[in-house]
Design an enzyme around this catalytic site. Structure first.
Site, PDB file in Angstrom:
ATOM      1  N   LYS A  48     -24.629  18.716 -20.551  1.00  0.00           N
ATOM      2  CA  LYS A  48     -23.303  18.224 -20.163  1.00  0.00           C
ATOM      3  C   LYS A  48     -22.534  19.140 -19.212  1.00  0.00           C
ATOM      4  O   LYS A  48     -21.300  19.136 -19.171  1.00  0.00           O
ATOM      5  CB  LYS A  48     -22.444  17.902 -21.400  1.00  0.00           C
ATOM      6  N   SER A  51     -25.743  18.685 -14.808  1.00  0.00           N
ATOM      7  CA  SER A  51     -27.126  18.777 -14.310  1.00  0.00           C
ATOM      8  C   SER A  51     -27.494  17.591 -13.420  1.00  0.00           C
ATOM      9  O   SER A  51     -28.199  17.749 -12.426  1.00  0.00           O
ATOM     10  CB  SER A  51     -28.124  18.913 -15.462  1.00  0.00           C
ATOM     11  N   HIS A 108     -32.974  22.339 -20.016  1.00  0.00           N
ATOM     12  CA  HIS A 108     -31.772  22.842 -20.694  1.00  0.00           C
ATOM     13  C   HIS A 108     -32.121  24.062 -21.540  1.00  0.00           C
ATOM     14  O   HIS A 108     -31.303  24.508 -22.348  1.00  0.00           O
ATOM     15  CB  HIS A 108     -31.197  21.768 -21.629  1.00  0.00           C
ATOM     16  N   ARG A 130     -20.570  25.244 -17.114  1.00  0.00           N
ATOM     17  CA  ARG A 130     -19.263  24.554 -17.123  1.00  0.00           C
ATOM     18  C   ARG A 130     -18.460  25.099 -18.291  1.00  0.00           C
ATOM     19  O   ARG A 130     -19.060  25.496 -19.307  1.00  0.00           O
ATOM     20  CB  ARG A 130     -19.538  23.057 -17.320  1.00  0.00           C
ATOM     21  N   SER A 138     -17.631  16.361 -23.396  1.00  0.00           N
ATOM     22  CA  SER A 138     -18.663  15.530 -22.779  1.00  0.00           C
ATOM     23  C   SER A 138     -19.850  15.336 -23.735  1.00  0.00           C
ATOM     24  O   SER A 138     -20.418  14.241 -23.833  1.00  0.00           O
ATOM     25  CB  SER A 138     -19.114  16.198 -21.476  1.00  0.00           C
ATOM     26  N   SER A 228     -20.733  11.990  -4.580  1.00  0.00           N
ATOM     27  CA  SER A 228     -19.375  11.965  -5.151  1.00  0.00           C
ATOM     28  C   SER A 228     -19.462  11.286  -6.523  1.00  0.00           C
ATOM     29  O   SER A 228     -20.398  10.515  -6.790  1.00  0.00           O
ATOM     30  CB  SER A 228     -18.431  11.169  -4.253  1.00  0.00           C
ATOM     31  N   MET A 232     -22.049   8.183  -7.517  1.00  0.00           N
ATOM     32  CA  MET A 232     -23.072   8.377  -8.553  1.00  0.00           C
ATOM     33  C   MET A 232     -22.836   7.464  -9.750  1.00  0.00           C
ATOM     34  O   MET A 232     -23.773   7.036 -10.409  1.00  0.00           O
ATOM     35  CB  MET A 232     -23.134   9.852  -8.970  1.00  0.00           C
TER      36      MET A 232
HETATM   37  P1  A3P Z   1     -17.960  14.080 -18.316  1.00  0.00           P
HETATM   38  O1  A3P Z   1     -18.576  13.538 -19.561  1.00  0.00           O
HETATM   39  O2  A3P Z   1     -16.930  15.137 -18.586  1.00  0.00           O
HETATM   40  O3  A3P Z   1     -17.442  13.026 -17.413  1.00  0.00           O
HETATM   41  P2  A3P Z   1     -25.062  16.329 -17.369  1.00  0.00           P
HETATM   42  O4  A3P Z   1     -25.545  15.630 -16.147  1.00  0.00           O
HETATM   43  O5  A3P Z   1     -25.453  17.769 -17.411  1.00  0.00           O
HETATM   44  O6  A3P Z   1     -25.408  15.580 -18.611  1.00  0.00           O
HETATM   45  O7  A3P Z   1     -23.471  16.371 -17.283  1.00  0.00           O
HETATM   46  C1  A3P Z   1     -22.735  15.181 -17.380  1.00  0.00           C
HETATM   47  C2  A3P Z   1     -21.310  15.458 -16.950  1.00  0.00           C
HETATM   48  O8  A3P Z   1     -21.286  15.688 -15.526  1.00  0.00           O
HETATM   49  C3  A3P Z   1     -20.401  14.282 -17.219  1.00  0.00           C
HETATM   50  O9  A3P Z   1     -19.117  14.839 -17.498  1.00  0.00           O
HETATM   51  C4  A3P Z   1     -20.428  13.566 -15.873  1.00  0.00           C
HETATM   52  O10 A3P Z   1     -19.365  12.684 -15.651  1.00  0.00           O
HETATM   53  C5  A3P Z   1     -20.378  14.764 -14.935  1.00  0.00           C
HETATM   54  N1  A3P Z   1     -20.805  14.424 -13.573  1.00  0.00           N
HETATM   55  C6  A3P Z   1     -21.951  13.815 -13.202  1.00  0.00           C
HETATM   56  N2  A3P Z   1     -21.953  13.606 -11.873  1.00  0.00           N
HETATM   57  C7  A3P Z   1     -20.792  14.087 -11.400  1.00  0.00           C
HETATM   58  C8  A3P Z   1     -20.209  14.148 -10.095  1.00  0.00           C
HETATM   59  N3  A3P Z   1     -20.810  13.633  -9.025  1.00  0.00           N
HETATM   60  N4  A3P Z   1     -18.983  14.726  -9.970  1.00  0.00           N
HETATM   61  C9  A3P Z   1     -18.359  15.241 -11.051  1.00  0.00           C
HETATM   62  N5  A3P Z   1     -18.850  15.207 -12.306  1.00  0.00           N
HETATM   63  C10 A3P Z   1     -20.067  14.626 -12.473  1.00  0.00           C
END
Ligand code: A3P
Length: 295
Positions: A48, A51, A108, A130, A138, A228, A232
């Site tokens: 979270k 990645s 991870h 983060r 998250s 962005s 995504m």
């Molecule tokens: P939130 O749940 O706070 O929105 P991972 O990919 O490691 O699982 O992390 C997921 C987190 O990254 C989520 O956070 C997701 O929304 C955020 N995220 C994914 N793509 C993003 C982007 N392009 N810009 C900002 N945050 C992003």
């Protein structure tokens, strides 16, 4: 009311001092003996921490800004998750073995569980982290949407588990500290989600330079546009809607949820925030890494 979700310790168990999904450690020999190639690039995050975001950026760099090529498959197939294993549904090791070089590998794992061959082959590594409070928020929602994860009893109970390292991949504090130690090696690039939110152009250029490519304005623009949050979120290849429904329930919460710094403010009651921060100071007292929980 969800009744079909499993019990906590049915799914997770201690593995060398790190709480892990038991399905991932069942065939651990396959992970431990994984043969890295010198031109593999490894992306490491605690869950979270962004990645998916950084993976999409790196894939765009590898594909020289070709959006169509990045839309050929889901992110978890283009950049397999090393240790991810769910019997016949997902097998990261198998996916990686079948990939041509140069491969991009996601993991991870805390530093101590990383297969030795990544160090032996001197692979480049990107570590993205983060701030802990946004990670825990998250992660809480991620638990709700993963069908094979137990539902936390409450947000506060989940935060307690997080503080104790009783969530998959174990202690966030140990994870960050273990990888910070490794980042003394110039092959390891240590990055922050908050820096990406603050100035994505600066961070994309940093990544392109780390990968020894040309950060032309055109390439950087294309990457920023394609990766962005909104792009995504709407892209089936990055929003996890291509993951089998048996694994994820995106009606409960989207995977691409908010993508902001500071959502913890909407979730932490004051007393819990205080407790969390006191515990945080103890855990991180010897670690010079400073996180920003707001911008
Ligand atoms: P939130 O749940 O706070 O929105 P991972 O990919 O490691 O699982 O992390 C997921 C987190 O990254 C989520 O956070 C997701 O929304 C955020 N995220 C994914 N793509 C993003 C982007 N392009 N810009 C900002 N945050 C992003």
């Amino acid at each position: 009311m969800e009744t079909s979700k499993p019990e906590y310790y049915e799914v997770f168990g201690d593995f060398h001092g790190v709480l892990m999904d038991k399905r991932f450690t069942k065939y651990w020999e396959d992970v431990e003996t994984f043969s890295a190639r010198p031109d593999d690039l490894l992306i490491v995050t605690y869950p979270k921490s962004g990645s998916t975001w950084i993976s999409e950026i790196v894939d765009m760099i590898y594909k020289e800004g070709d959006v169509e090529k990045c839309k050929e498959d889901a992110i978890f197939n283009r950049i397999p998750d090393l240790e991810c294993r769910n019997e016949d549904l997902i097998n990261g090791i198998k996916q990686l073995k079948e990939k041509e070089s140069p491969r991009i590998v996601k993991t991870h794992l805390p530093a101590k569980l990383l297969p030795a061959s990544f160090w032996e082959k001197n692979c480049k590594i990107i570590y993205l982290c983060r701030n802990a409070k946004d990670v825990v928020v998250s992660y809480y929602y991620f638990f709700l949407i993963m069908k094979n994860y137990p539902n936390p009893k409450s947000f506060s109970e989940f935060v307690e588990k997080f503080m104790e390292g009783q969530v998959p991949y174990g202690s966030w504090y140990d994870h960050v500290k273990s990888w910070w130690q490794k980042s003394k090696n110039s092959r390891v690039l240590f990055m922050f989600y908050e820096d990406m939110k603050e100035d994505i152009r600066r961070e994309v250029v940093k990544l392109i330079e780390f990968l020894e490519r040309d950060p032309s304005a055109e390439l950087v623009d294309r990457i920023i546009q394609h990766t962005s949050f909104q792009e995504m979120k709407n892209n089936p290849c990055t929003n996890y809607s291509m993951l089998p429904e048996i694994m994820i329930d995106l009606k409960v919460s989207p995977f691409m949820r908010k993508g902001i710094v500071g959502d913890w403010k909407n979730h932490f009651p004051e007393a819990l925030r205080e407790r969390f921060e006191e515990h945080y100071q103890q855990q991180m007292k010897d670690c010079p890494v400073k996180f920003r929980a707001e911008l």
